[in-house]
Motif scaffolding. Structure first.
Motif, short mmCIF file in Angstrom:
data_model
loop_
_atom_site.label_atom_id
_atom_site.label_comp_id
_atom_site.label_asym_id
_atom_site.label_seq_id
_atom_site.Cartn_x
_atom_site.Cartn_y
_atom_site.Cartn_z
N LEU A 101 -49.02 -97.82 5.88
CA LEU A 101 -49.69 -98.67 6.87
C LEU A 101 -49.95 -97.90 8.16
O LEU A 101 -51.01 -98.06 8.78
CB LEU A 101 -48.84 -99.90 7.16
N GLU A 102 -49.00 -97.07 8.56
CA GLU A 102 -49.20 -96.28 9.78
C GLU A 102 -50.37 -95.33 9.61
O GLU A 102 -51.21 -95.19 10.51
CB GLU A 102 -47.93 -95.49 10.12
N GLN A 103 -50.46 -94.69 8.46
CA GLN A 103 -51.59 -93.79 8.19
C GLN A 103 -52.90 -94.55 8.20
O GLN A 103 -53.90 -94.10 8.78
CB GLN A 103 -51.40 -93.10 6.85
N GLN A 104 -52.92 -95.73 7.58
CA GLN A 104 -54.14 -96.52 7.55
C GLN A 104 -54.55 -96.96 8.94
O GLN A 104 -55.75 -96.99 9.27
CB GLN A 104 -53.94 -97.74 6.64
N ALA A 105 -53.57 -97.32 9.78
CA ALA A 105 -53.88 -97.71 11.16
C ALA A 105 -54.53 -96.57 11.91
O ALA A 105 -55.53 -96.76 12.62
CB ALA A 105 -52.61 -98.17 11.87
N VAL A 110 -62.03 -94.55 15.46
CA VAL A 110 -63.30 -93.84 15.35
C VAL A 110 -63.09 -92.34 15.51
O VAL A 110 -62.40 -91.89 16.41
CB VAL A 110 -64.28 -94.35 16.41
N ASP A 111 -63.71 -91.59 14.64
CA ASP A 111 -63.58 -90.13 14.64
C ASP A 111 -64.65 -89.51 15.52
O ASP A 111 -65.62 -88.95 15.06
CB ASP A 111 -63.69 -89.60 13.21
N GLY A 112 -64.45 -89.64 16.83
CA GLY A 112 -65.40 -89.06 17.78
C GLY A 112 -64.92 -89.28 19.19
O GLY A 112 -64.15 -90.19 19.46
N THR A 303 -58.35 -87.66 30.26
CA THR A 303 -57.07 -87.05 29.88
C THR A 303 -56.21 -88.05 29.11
O THR A 303 -55.59 -87.71 28.10
CB THR A 303 -56.32 -86.56 31.13
N LEU A 304 -56.17 -89.29 29.59
CA LEU A 304 -55.40 -90.32 28.89
C LEU A 304 -55.99 -90.56 27.51
O LEU A 304 -55.26 -90.65 26.51
CB LEU A 304 -55.39 -91.61 29.69
N ARG A 305 -57.30 -90.67 27.42
CA ARG A 305 -57.95 -90.94 26.13
C ARG A 305 -57.64 -89.83 25.13
O ARG A 305 -57.31 -90.09 23.97
CB ARG A 305 -59.46 -91.07 26.34
N LYS A 306 -57.73 -88.58 25.59
CA LYS A 306 -57.44 -87.45 24.70
C LYS A 306 -55.97 -87.43 24.29
O LYS A 306 -55.64 -87.05 23.16
CB LYS A 306 -57.82 -86.14 25.39
N LEU A 312 -52.23 -90.10 18.15
CA LEU A 312 -52.66 -90.77 16.93
C LEU A 312 -52.99 -89.78 15.80
O LEU A 312 -53.09 -90.18 14.64
CB LEU A 312 -53.91 -91.63 17.20
N GLY A 313 -53.14 -88.52 16.16
CA GLY A 313 -53.53 -87.53 15.16
C GLY A 313 -54.99 -87.63 14.79
O GLY A 313 -55.38 -87.28 13.67
N VAL A 314 -55.83 -88.12 15.74
CA VAL A 314 -57.25 -88.28 15.49
C VAL A 314 -57.98 -87.09 16.09
O VAL A 314 -57.81 -86.77 17.27
CB VAL A 314 -57.79 -89.58 16.12
#
Length: 315
Positions: A101-105, A110-112, A303-306, A312-314
């Protein structure tokens, strides 16, 4: 107290008990500036916070980013699936379903770059742990493509009053470099969900009705009455808003060591922010709608967003 009133009180307590998280793990990272301030001539309340600083005087960006990332599963995954994972843990002693579930979350984000979803995580924490409003709709779980944002509001939460009124809260978060842009876009985005026309609100209500994030069957049946236009309870629904507005603020203060001159400058800035919020509320015809506004300046929102994306590992 009548049987009906007893039942309403019972359901209110059950719904309130669905609030998730421990505020002691999070709220020390945001320092409240003064008390929540009602805006004159409106039914809105503004809560201004600054990031706490560490012993070296550095804003706790990494710690906040970590707390936000840790909320991803609660924010994204419906309670039913979490309950299934908990059942599996009890039966097998394995946490494998929670890991899944953690991986799915994480994969739902969004990948960008430039995503607003970091703000949605912080808004979720504030709605659950400050306002004590449990989530009714795990909207991120409705995503079918990780490269597409979920359209609509950033969240729908609720509180059931002892008087039988269901208070629904639409959330909207904006983290921008410019405070002016953040104020403008936030109220333009949430306005359609809170306005008299209500077409956007009705679309979200259909989503809530069909994807109610409630496991307790009795409570779910009770709440669904409010979404049935043929039921008298459909008249006992009040809509409200919660806004998170974050933006860059130069010469960021350490609120524990703030000097008199800087304190005066911050007071002037807070007054300007309150006026800007009031102007946007008037412009979007939201003077009579209950709105909680979290106004949070940051040293740098990018900076916070990054940092959130890193935790999150995104990529």
């Amino acid at each position: 107290m009548s049987d009906t009133e007893v039942a309403e009180h019972l359901f209110a307590g059950i719904l309130g008990g669905l609030v998730r998280g421990d505020p002691n793990e999070f709220l020390h990272l945001l320092v409240a500036y003064d008390v929540p301030m009602p805006l004159e001539g409106t039914t809105a309340t503004v809560r201004t916070h600054f990031l706490a600083a560490d012993a070296n005087g550095n804003p706790a960006v990494e710690l906040l980013g970590t707390a936000m990332a840790r909320a991803a599963m609660d924010f994204c995954i419906p309670r039913s699936r979490i309950e299934q994972a908990l059942k599996h843990l009890r039966e097998t002693g394995s946490t494998s379903h929670f890991s899944r579930l953690e991986q799915q979350a994480r994969e739902l984000f969004v990948d960008g770059d430039g995503t607003g979803e970091g703000g949605e995580l912080l808004l979720f924490l504030l709605m659950e742990q400050v306002l004590e409003l449990p989530q009714l709709l795990a909207k991120m779980s409705l995503k079918t493509n990780s490269n597409v944002h979920v359209h609509g509001s950033d969240g729908v939460h609720a509180k059931l009053g002892d008087d039988g009124v269901l208070d629904l809260y639409w959330g909207e978060s904006k983290l921008y470099k410019s405070s002016s842009d953040a104020f403008t876009d936030c109220f333009e985005s949430i306005g359609p969900f809170l306005g008299a026309d209500g077409e956007a609100r009705r679309r979200d209500l259909l989503l809530v009705r069909d994807n109610l994030n409630i496991e307790q069957s009795d409570l779910a049946v009770h709440l669904l009455q409010y979404f049935d236009e043929t039921n008298p309870k459909a008249l006992q629904v009040r809509w409200n808003g919660v806004c998170l507005i974050g933006f860059d603020h130069s010469i960021y203060p350490d609120m524990k060591k703030i000097a008199d001159v800087q304190s005066a400058e911050i007071a002037k800035a807070v007054k300007r922010w309150h006026k800007a919020i009031l102007d946007r509320i008037k412009l979007n015809s939201l003077l009579k709608v209950n709105i909680d506004v979290f106004c949070i300046p940051f040293p740098d929102v990018d900076t916070l967003r990054k940092m959130v994306r890193k935790k999150l590992g995104v990529s």
